[in-house]
Each structure stands twice: as structure tokens, then as C-alpha cells.
Design a protein around this motif. Sequence first.
Motif, PDB file in Angstrom:
ATOM      1  N   UNK A 169       0.828  -1.205   0.000  1.00 39.40           N
ATOM      2  CA  UNK A 169       0.000   0.000   0.000  1.00 39.40           C
ATOM      3  C   UNK A 169       0.863   1.256   0.000  1.00 39.40           C
ATOM      4  N   UNK A 170       1.767   1.349  -0.940  1.00 43.00           N
ATOM      5  CA  UNK A 170       2.653   2.505  -0.960  1.00 43.00           C
ATOM      6  C   UNK A 170       1.909   3.715  -1.530  1.00 43.00           C
ATOM      7  N   UNK A 171       1.624   4.706  -0.686  1.00 42.30           N
ATOM      8  CA  UNK A 171       0.905   5.878  -1.170  1.00 42.30           C
ATOM      9  C   UNK A 171       1.787   6.731  -2.084  1.00 42.30           C
ATOM     10  N   UNK A 172       1.137   7.362  -3.060  1.00 40.20           N
ATOM     11  CA  UNK A 172       1.821   8.297  -3.942  1.00 40.20           C
ATOM     12  C   UNK A 172       1.039   9.601  -3.981  1.00 40.20           C
ATOM     13  N   UNK A 187      -3.680  14.863  -5.527  1.00 40.48           N
ATOM     14  CA  UNK A 187      -4.559  13.723  -5.245  1.00 40.48           C
ATOM     15  C   UNK A 187      -3.678  12.615  -4.710  1.00 40.48           C
ATOM     16  N   UNK A 188      -4.228  11.804  -3.844  1.00 47.02           N
ATOM     17  CA  UNK A 188      -3.498  10.666  -3.304  1.00 47.02           C
ATOM     18  C   UNK A 188      -3.851   9.421  -4.101  1.00 47.02           C
ATOM     19  N   UNK A 189      -2.878   8.550  -4.268  1.00 45.53           N
ATOM     20  CA  UNK A 189      -3.097   7.310  -4.976  1.00 45.53           C
ATOM     21  C   UNK A 189      -2.256   6.206  -4.362  1.00 45.53           C
ATOM     22  N   UNK A 203      -0.993   1.900 -14.866  1.00 47.02           N
ATOM     23  CA  UNK A 203      -0.788   2.188 -13.447  1.00 47.02           C
ATOM     24  C   UNK A 203       0.325   3.207 -13.250  1.00 47.02           C
ATOM     25  N   UNK A 204       0.103   4.111 -12.320  1.00 52.63           N
ATOM     26  CA  UNK A 204       1.133   5.092 -11.969  1.00 52.63           C
ATOM     27  C   UNK A 204       2.195   4.408 -11.119  1.00 52.63           C
ATOM     28  N   UNK A 205       3.450   4.773 -11.358  1.00 51.67           N
ATOM     29  CA  UNK A 205       4.576   4.078 -10.731  1.00 51.67           C
ATOM     30  C   UNK A 205       5.166   4.796  -9.529  1.00 51.67           C
ATOM     31  N   UNK A 206       4.679   5.996  -9.243  1.00 54.88           N
ATOM     32  CA  UNK A 206       5.195   6.748  -8.106  1.00 54.88           C
ATOM     33  C   UNK A 206       4.658   8.167  -8.136  1.00 54.88           C
TER      34      UNK A 206
END
Length: 88
Positions: free
Chosen positions: A14-17, A27-29, A66-69
Amino acid sequence: MLLLVIAVLLGQQNEPITITLPDGSTKEGVKGVTTPMDVALMISKGLAKNAVVAKVDGDTWDMFRNLEGDCKLSILTFKDEEGREVCV
């Protein structure tokens, strides 16, 4: 929250970005889970419906990749010149 639940179910950390939009808002992801389309939906259903491509840190991305960071994200529609270019 839903994205975090999906990440757990998929066995991903669950690494937040943090996703920074052109107006400076954020925005948080979740790394490896959140997509540009998810962010478009966070902003508005209308934007998500009209989105054709994303710019992630200046690179053209598919709306479902998918976003990577942490990143800077722009969501382009057919009204944007770059959005029209990818549709040709």
C-alpha cells in the motif's frame, strides 16, 4: 480508500503516492494501482468520460496504465491539441 483495498486484495504493498495536477492541487493514490483514469474520476465523471490520454511527468500515457510513483499528471481531452493528435 477503495484503491487501498484493491491493492491489498491484489497482494501489492500500500505505498501511497502523491499526484500533482496542473493547477498545483494534489490527489493521493497507490503505487502500481492508481491509474490516470482513477484520478480523472476523482476530479469529475465528465472529465473521465472525455479523457483520451494522460501526460505523466511529460510523457504520454494510456489512461489505464498504473502510476509508478509520485508524479505530475495532466489529463487531456479531444479539446486539447495533444489530445486530438493521439486520436488521429
